[in-house]
Design an enzyme around this catalytic site. Structure first.
Site, short mmCIF file in Angstrom:
data_model
loop_
_atom_site.label_atom_id
_atom_site.label_comp_id
_atom_site.label_asym_id
_atom_site.label_seq_id
_atom_site.Cartn_x
_atom_site.Cartn_y
_atom_site.Cartn_z
N ASN A 1 45.79 74.05 39.67
CA ASN A 1 44.95 72.90 40.00
C ASN A 1 43.51 73.26 40.34
O ASN A 1 42.81 72.45 40.95
CB ASN A 1 45.56 72.13 41.18
CG ASN A 1 46.92 71.57 40.86
OD1 ASN A 1 47.25 71.36 39.71
ND2 ASN A 1 47.71 71.34 41.89
N ASP B 1 60.74 76.30 45.35
CA ASP B 1 59.71 75.47 45.98
C ASP B 1 59.86 75.50 47.50
O ASP B 1 60.24 76.53 48.06
CB ASP B 1 59.82 74.04 45.43
CG ASP B 1 58.48 73.36 45.30
OD1 ASP B 1 57.94 72.97 46.34
OD2 ASP B 1 57.97 73.21 44.17
N SER C 1 51.76 70.58 39.64
CA SER C 1 53.07 70.69 40.28
C SER C 1 53.97 69.53 39.89
O SER C 1 55.20 69.67 39.83
CB SER C 1 52.92 70.71 41.80
OG SER C 1 52.60 71.98 42.27
N VAL D 1 56.52 82.47 29.93
CA VAL D 1 56.85 81.18 30.54
C VAL D 1 56.20 80.08 29.72
O VAL D 1 55.34 80.33 28.86
CB VAL D 1 56.36 81.10 32.01
CG1 VAL D 1 56.84 82.29 32.82
CG2 VAL D 1 54.84 80.99 32.08
N HIS E 1 57.15 68.93 49.10
CA HIS E 1 56.77 69.29 47.73
C HIS E 1 58.00 69.53 46.85
O HIS E 1 58.08 69.01 45.72
CB HIS E 1 55.89 70.53 47.78
CG HIS E 1 55.16 70.84 46.52
ND1 HIS E 1 55.71 71.59 45.50
CD2 HIS E 1 53.90 70.54 46.11
CE1 HIS E 1 54.83 71.72 44.52
NE2 HIS E 1 53.72 71.09 44.87
#
Length: 637
Positions: free
Chosen positions: A420, A296, A502, A434, A332
């Site tokens: 998003n 991140d 997220s 994943v 974040h």
């Protein structure tokens, strides 16, 4: 640019430079006095961009039906690198991915010989030529930039993308205060009108002055205030605004909401953790012994809830300051880390796995696919168990897919945010290797005048759960998790309520850490890091989920994971002091899981077999040394 002539002679272009020719391709270049009138400066042309170049592996070509088998003898990485370095218009920047010699462990994991991915600078045209010359045996793709998944503002309907060429300007002052009347600095203020939106940031006096063109106070359709931290956001549709005096907005502190009473002075568990029933687990379930990577924007270890984090790598500044992973300019990564493993002193929010070993791979701002490949290599080298990917790109990447699969073989479980954009699941969450996480919210967990209310879909169920409007959806969604009004850590030692997939992905990452640390099926031989363990972990999480919201299954996947079910505990046992797991639940579904996981791995292995060899002789003009031929590539479909 050629130098100006020092005498009456005409200017001669430097070798390799394009001649100045404003009259068109068929006219001779001007000279003498005419040439002196040419503007001086940099001639704009196409710049070289970063591309990923590697020998294509036989089992990772992406097609409309998924992974397609390919039939050829793979090139060696050294051959490709030599050819690229010999090309005068290609600059080799470096190598990412597997850089080690093959080892018994790598062979046992199916890693084969060490093959990385080259990063090179070239023009789009040169990349296209290289791709064609590769005859399907060479991976050439743009090193695309990645983005963190924070939802964009949902603008009011009928906002037009028209910019007025002229007209009166309207300036509005917005004064942002807290409950005591003190100004709130650094709050982002946005106004949405009938044309383009406009934004500003409050100063130390709490005031933001915003200028809009072609608007008046009656045409503004939305006012949004986003504080930097410690307060709830504010949103007012069709606001009553004044053009002559400051427009006052009073923000609520986070602690003013009933679910956060006494926060942050009193340690709290977030609504997302409660929704997944983490609070019902035995207190000793804290994730000890599991390694988690947060890929991140870094983590602010100045934060009280994050001071236990002590390992990481700044991939962006690896050559100058690799230890800067503990600086988080965006906040974040700190927010995600707080959800996953925030410590629980008498202050702030407790995460799912406060005793897990968290590693930080700083990738933002400015992260690209090549750097994500490096981050996953860090995960392999440091034996990471779970990697949180609250990020994505605009297009799938074959090079990244190859690295995700390699990480999976070494036991790294990648858990990714679905995206998003409110559209199809984005990459890498769309990868079959994943676990893709969509976002949901819950009514009653945020003030109705906050911007969080704008994320609600009309599918609220009897318990208040709803799918988030911004969340991506589709058949690749595995599960959903809380991603609206999630309160967590932000720098330097504050808290903020954010929305996004997220924020949803770290909930599942934290749960995955608890499962690996405390589920009996992942102890002893079941703890061996390999692809089978990753598949079993994903299936335990999927099978623990319950349906929430009234939305379609493509928006929630299997549903909201339940920590009690995932770890084999019942509600009655969890509510008693002498908690004991129910007989049979500790091994929940694992007899079937072996078959499910095995099917995926067997299919993977089958696709990895070459189905034929094409010709591999002859040289390609322009890229010396690459032994590409015209031979055919045959698939197995």
């Amino acid at each position: 640019m050629p130098k100006e002539p020092t005498s009456g002679q005409g200017a001669q272009p430097a070798q390799g430079a394009a001649p100045q020719n404003p009259q068109g391709a068929g006219a001779p270049p001007e000279s003498g006095a005419s040439a002196s009138r040419q503007p001086r400066g940099h001639v704009v042309g196409e710049r070289k961009k970063r591309f990923l170049v590697a020998p294509r592996q036989p089992m990772v070509q992406m097609g409309p039906l998924g992974v397609l088998p390919m039939a050829f003898q793979p090139l060696s990485l050294s051959t490709v690198e030599q050819a690229l370095r010999a090309a005068p218009d290609i600059e080799v920047v470096g190598l990412v991915g597997d850089r080690r010699a093959a080892s018994p462990l790598a062979e046992g994991m199916g890693g084969g010989h060490a093959e990385g991915v080259l990063v090179a600078r070239m023009t789009d045209q040169k990349a296209q030529e290289l791709h064609l010359q590769g005859q399907g045996r060479l991976l050439v793709e743009r090193d695309q930039h990645l983005q963190l998944f924070e939802p964009a503002l949902r603008q009011p309907n009928l906002v037009a993308s028209l910019t007025p060429a002229a007209g009166p300007a309207m300036s509005l002052a917005v004064l942002v205060l807290d409950g005591s009347g003190a100004p709130v600095p650094e709050a982002e203020v946005s106004l949405f009108g009938s044309l383009l939106p406009a934004s500003g940031v409050t100063g130390q006096d709490g005031t933001a002055t915003i200028t809009m063109y072609g608007e008046n106070p009656h045409t503004v359709r939305g006012l949004y205030v986003k504080p930097k931290s410690d307060f709830w956001s504010f949103y007012q549709r069709d606001p009553d605004l004044s053009a002559t005096e400051p427009n006052v907005v009073t923000l609520r502190p986070l602690s003013a909401w009933r679910g956060l009473s006494g926060f942050p002075a009193q340690n709290t568990i977030g609504w997302g953790q409660r929704a997944m029933r983490m609070d019902k687990l035995p207190p000793e379930f804290r994730g000890r012994g599991v390694r988690i990577a947060v890929i991140d924007s870094g983590v602010a270890t100045s934060h009280t809830n994050l001071r236990q984090i002590g390992a990481g790598f700044d991939i962006i500044d690896k050559d100058t300051d690799p230890g800067a992973w503990n600086q988080d300019q965006l906040g974040h990564g700190s927010h995600c880390s707080g959800v996953i493993g925030g410590a629980d002193p008498t202050f702030g929010i407790r995460g799912f796995a406060p005793e897990a070993e968290i590693h930080v791979c700083k990738l933002f701002p400015g992260g690209q696919v090549s750097q994500l490949i490096e981050a996953l290599e860090y995960c392999i080298e440091h034996q990471i168990d779970v990697a949180n990917l609250s990020l994505g790109g605009t297009e799938p990447s074959e090079a990244l897919e190859q690295q995700i699969l390699r990480a999976k073989r070494f036991g790294v479980a990648c858990i990714a945010a679905a995206g998003n954009s409110g559209d199809a699941v984005q990459y890498p969450a769309s990868s079959p290797h994943v676990l893709a996480v969509a976002a949901i919210g819950k009514a009653g967990e945020f003030p109705p005048d906050s911007y969080h209310s704008q994320t609600m879909n009309g599918d609220v169920d009897a318990d208040g759960f709803f799918t988030a409007r911004f969340s991506c959806y589709g058949p690749r969604v595995d599960v959903c998790a809380p991603g609206v009004a999630i309160v967590s850590s932000v720098p330097p030692n504050n808290f903020a309520a954010w929305d996004g997939t997220s924020m949803a992905a770290p909930h599942v990452t934290g749960l995955a850490a608890l499962v690996l640390a405390h589920h009996p099926a992942f102890q002893g031989p079941g703890r061996a890091p390999n692809a089978d363990r990753v598949e079993r972990l994903f299936q335990v999480i999927r099978m623990s989920a319950r349906r929430v919201t009234l939305g379609e299954q493509t928006r929630i996947g299997y549903g909201l994971p339940d920590a009690l079910v995932a770890l084999g505990w019942s509600v009655m046992a969890a509510d008693r002091r002498g908690q004991q797991p129910l007989q049979g639940m500790a091994g929940m579904g694992l007899g079937a899981l072996g078959g499910i996981g095995g099917t995926g791995l067997m299919g993977e292995a089958a696709f990895g077999q070459p189905v034929g060899l094409g010709a591999a002789q002859g040289g390609i003009p322009g890229i010396p040394g690459l032994p590409f031929g015209i031979g055919t590539v045959r698939g197995g479909w």
